[in-house]
Design an enzyme around this catalytic site. Structure first.
Site, PDB file in Angstrom:
ATOM      1  N   LYS A 113      60.657  69.439  22.421  1.00 41.07           N
ATOM      2  CA  LYS A 113      60.403  68.686  23.649  1.00 41.07           C
ATOM      3  C   LYS A 113      59.740  69.559  24.724  1.00 41.07           C
ATOM      4  O   LYS A 113      59.028  69.054  25.578  1.00 41.07           O
ATOM      5  CB  LYS A 113      61.717  68.126  24.214  1.00 41.07           C
ATOM      6  CG  LYS A 113      62.514  67.245  23.259  1.00 41.07           C
ATOM      7  CD  LYS A 113      61.890  65.876  23.102  1.00 41.07           C
ATOM      8  CE  LYS A 113      62.816  64.869  22.431  1.00 41.07           C
ATOM      9  NZ  LYS A 113      63.107  65.141  21.014  1.00 41.07           N
TER      10      LYS A 113
HETATM   11  C1  PLP Z   1      63.115  64.382  19.855  1.00 43.90           C
HETATM   12  C2  PLP Z   1      63.314  65.092  18.579  1.00 43.90           C
HETATM   13  C3  PLP Z   1      62.810  64.584  17.355  1.00 43.90           C
HETATM   14  C4  PLP Z   1      62.113  63.241  17.257  1.00 43.90           C
HETATM   15  O1  PLP Z   1      60.834  63.248  17.834  1.00 43.90           O
HETATM   16  P1  PLP Z   1      60.114  61.854  18.190  1.00 43.90           P
HETATM   17  O2  PLP Z   1      58.892  62.251  18.935  1.00 43.90           O
HETATM   18  O3  PLP Z   1      61.086  61.093  19.037  1.00 43.90           O
HETATM   19  O4  PLP Z   1      59.818  61.157  16.917  1.00 43.90           O
HETATM   20  C5  PLP Z   1      62.995  65.347  16.204  1.00 43.90           C
HETATM   21  N1  PLP Z   1      63.649  66.518  16.236  1.00 43.90           N
HETATM   22  C6  PLP Z   1      64.153  67.035  17.388  1.00 43.90           C
HETATM   23  C7  PLP Z   1      64.891  68.333  17.338  1.00 43.90           C
HETATM   24  C8  PLP Z   1      63.996  66.349  18.604  1.00 43.90           C
HETATM   25  O5  PLP Z   1      64.510  66.881  19.731  1.00 43.90           O
END
Ligand code: PLP
Length: 494
Positions: A113
């Protein structure tokens, strides 16, 4: 570049307005009217750049309104050495002659993120200036763990913004909670909610759609905004790392310019894999897009059958960021695959909110299946996948393990041995319990103690900021009933 809503094509906005608003008033998601295609020469030029310059160049294609020197500065700040713990920013790790792992967790909160949330606040704050906005943006976030921390870290002390994060009191890992309640910054707030993630999320949605609160806040000089992955300012920075990874494979002579590469992405809200699809639209030679889910396999079924059905049990897994039954960003894909048919998309989304289910037209399904493969991985297989890669001296987190397993399944089933990159979305040190158990260790008591245990047992090093949680003083301890989240907002925005 103009932006339109996936539910009403006649609505056209500038990038700054789209980023400021986050979500369109008709409930649709803002999407660029077209996708710039990179020439072979441009890709070659990108190969000669560092990550920061690649990111600024790619974002500039969609943000002509922004000055290139500003974008360059934003990228320096977002992905600089004080934020990311390796100079490559998003390094590729080679596993064998045809398989690589793209590590996206070297940022300040150890989850992918950060790649977007280190950039979004800078884009938003510039967008406020460009649109002549005088009010302060208040970002409300409901989080199941990773987003809340990454958003606070990105927005901490950013001009003309405040951020308040709600998390389910007992619904996040101890490390995640500690990361959040020790957050620094004069404009941040954190509040636990007595309830689960859905309660927190519904509470935030209610506040967003409450005209009385909006009016009260406007009087105090605030408006509400979102840092959720529905915001275009979160998707765009993610397009950059797919193109950057491809450049890295060219630079290390693993592939030739123009050669196809498959990507496998552990998926929840469909934001990350959508960014990969957009990179493909920009001309990146992407073969198959492999969409990996945990046992919440709503997307696997959708890709295989064309039926999206959220009426199913919700499973709590060791990859919690993928425990999700409504993948919001799928709406952008459907809009694009249907050639921009806003009425069709609106219809599907109405069916989804009415009955929790919709089925796409056969020609749409065909296009979906040409591009995507969907697979899922249960809990036992996730643990086995961690164990298996650990034997090859590579320690991965449960989300990444799901992707590794689904890529293997795809290759076995299809025989498609195109060079492939699977995406690593979190540091294994964010999920010490599950990872230790998977490699046959019994986790000791206490979350920070487990970090030390994992370093010792595996000979790997924890990200410095996670290790530094030990001894950090909590700054926040408020808890609210789920019915009283609005009061928490009003008292935060005095
Ligand atoms: C948010 C997240 C995901 C999923 O990503 P999306 O963009 O919502 O599909 C996968 N792995 C981790 C560790 C995340 O924090």
């Amino acid at each position: 570049m103009e932006y339109l809503s996936t539910r009403d094509k006649t609505l056209r906005l500038s990038a700054a307005e789209a980023i400021k608003m986050g979500l369109s008033r008709d409930g649709g998601l803002f999407t660029p009217v077209s996708f710039p295609v990179l020439s072979a020469l441009e890709v070659e030029t990108l190969c000669g750049m560092d990550y920061q310059r690649r990111a600024a160049y790619i974002m500039g294609k969609y943000l002509e309104q922004f000055r290139p020197e500003d974008l360059a500065l934003f990228a320096q700040r977002a992905y600089g050495p004080d934020k990311f713990d390796c100079p490559e920013v998003a390094p590729l790790r080679k596993l064998d002659g045809k398989t690589w792992c793209l590590e996206l967790w070297h940022g300040p909160t150890s989850a992918f993120k950060d790649m977007a949330l280190q950039m979004l606040p800078q884009l938003l704050s510039t967008s406020l200036k460009m649109t002549g906005e005088t009010k302060t943006a208040c970002i409300l976030v409901a989080t199941s763990g990773d987003t809340g921390k990454a958003a606070m870290e990105g927005f901490a002390d950013v001009e003309q913004t405040k951020i308040l994060v709600f998390y389910p009191e007992h619904g996040v890992s101890e490390i995640q909670k500690l990361q959040m309640i020790t957050q620094e910054g004069g404009n941040v707030g954190v509040c636990a909610v007595r309830g689960n993630f859905d309660d927190a999320q519904n509470g935030v949605k209610r506040i967003f759609s409450d005209p009385a609160i909006r009016e009260e806040l406007a009087g105090r000089g605030y408006f509400l905004s979102s840092a959720n992955s529905i915001n275009w300012g979160r998707i765009l920075p993610q397009v950059a790392y797919y193109i950057s990874a491809y450049c890295d494979l060219i630079n290390t002579k693993e592939i030739k310019l123009g050669q196809k590469v498959n990507f496998c992405v552990p998926t929840g809200n469909f934001g990350n894999i959508l960014a990969c699809y957009y990179a493909r639209k920009m001309g990146l030679p992407v073969g198959k897009l492999v969409c990996a889910s945990n046992c919440n396999d709503v997307l696997t079924e959708f890709i295989r059958t064309g039926v999206y059905d959220r009426n199913r049990p919700f499973h709590t897994t060791m990859s919690p960021s993928m425990d999700i039954l409504i993948s919001s960003n799928l709406e952008r894909l459907l809009f694009d695959l249907s050639g921009g048919d806003d009425a069709l998309v609106r219809g599907y989304m109405e069916e989804l909110s009415r009955s929790g289910r919709y089925e796409i037209a056969p020609e749409l399904k065909e296009r979906l299946q040409e591009l995507f493969y969907g697979g899922f991985c249960g809990e036992e297989d996730t643990a086995a996948s961690i164990q298996m890669l650990y034997q090859y001296n590579y320690l991965i987190d449960p989300h990444t393990a799901v992707a590794a397993k689904v890529l293997t399944d795809y290759r076995k089933g299809s025989g498609d041995m195109t060079p492939a990159i699977f995406v690593s979305t979190a540091s294994p040190y964010k999920f010490c319990d599950s990872v230790l158990e998977a490699i046959g260790e019994t986790p000791v008591a206490g979350s920070v103690e487990r970090i030390a245990q994992m370093q010792e047992r595996t000979g790997t090093t924890a990200p410095a900021r996670l290790a530094a949680l030990k001894g950090k003083q909590p700054r926040f301890d408020s808890v609210t009933e789920r019915e009283r989240m609005d009061e928490a907002v009003l008292s935060f925005l005095q």
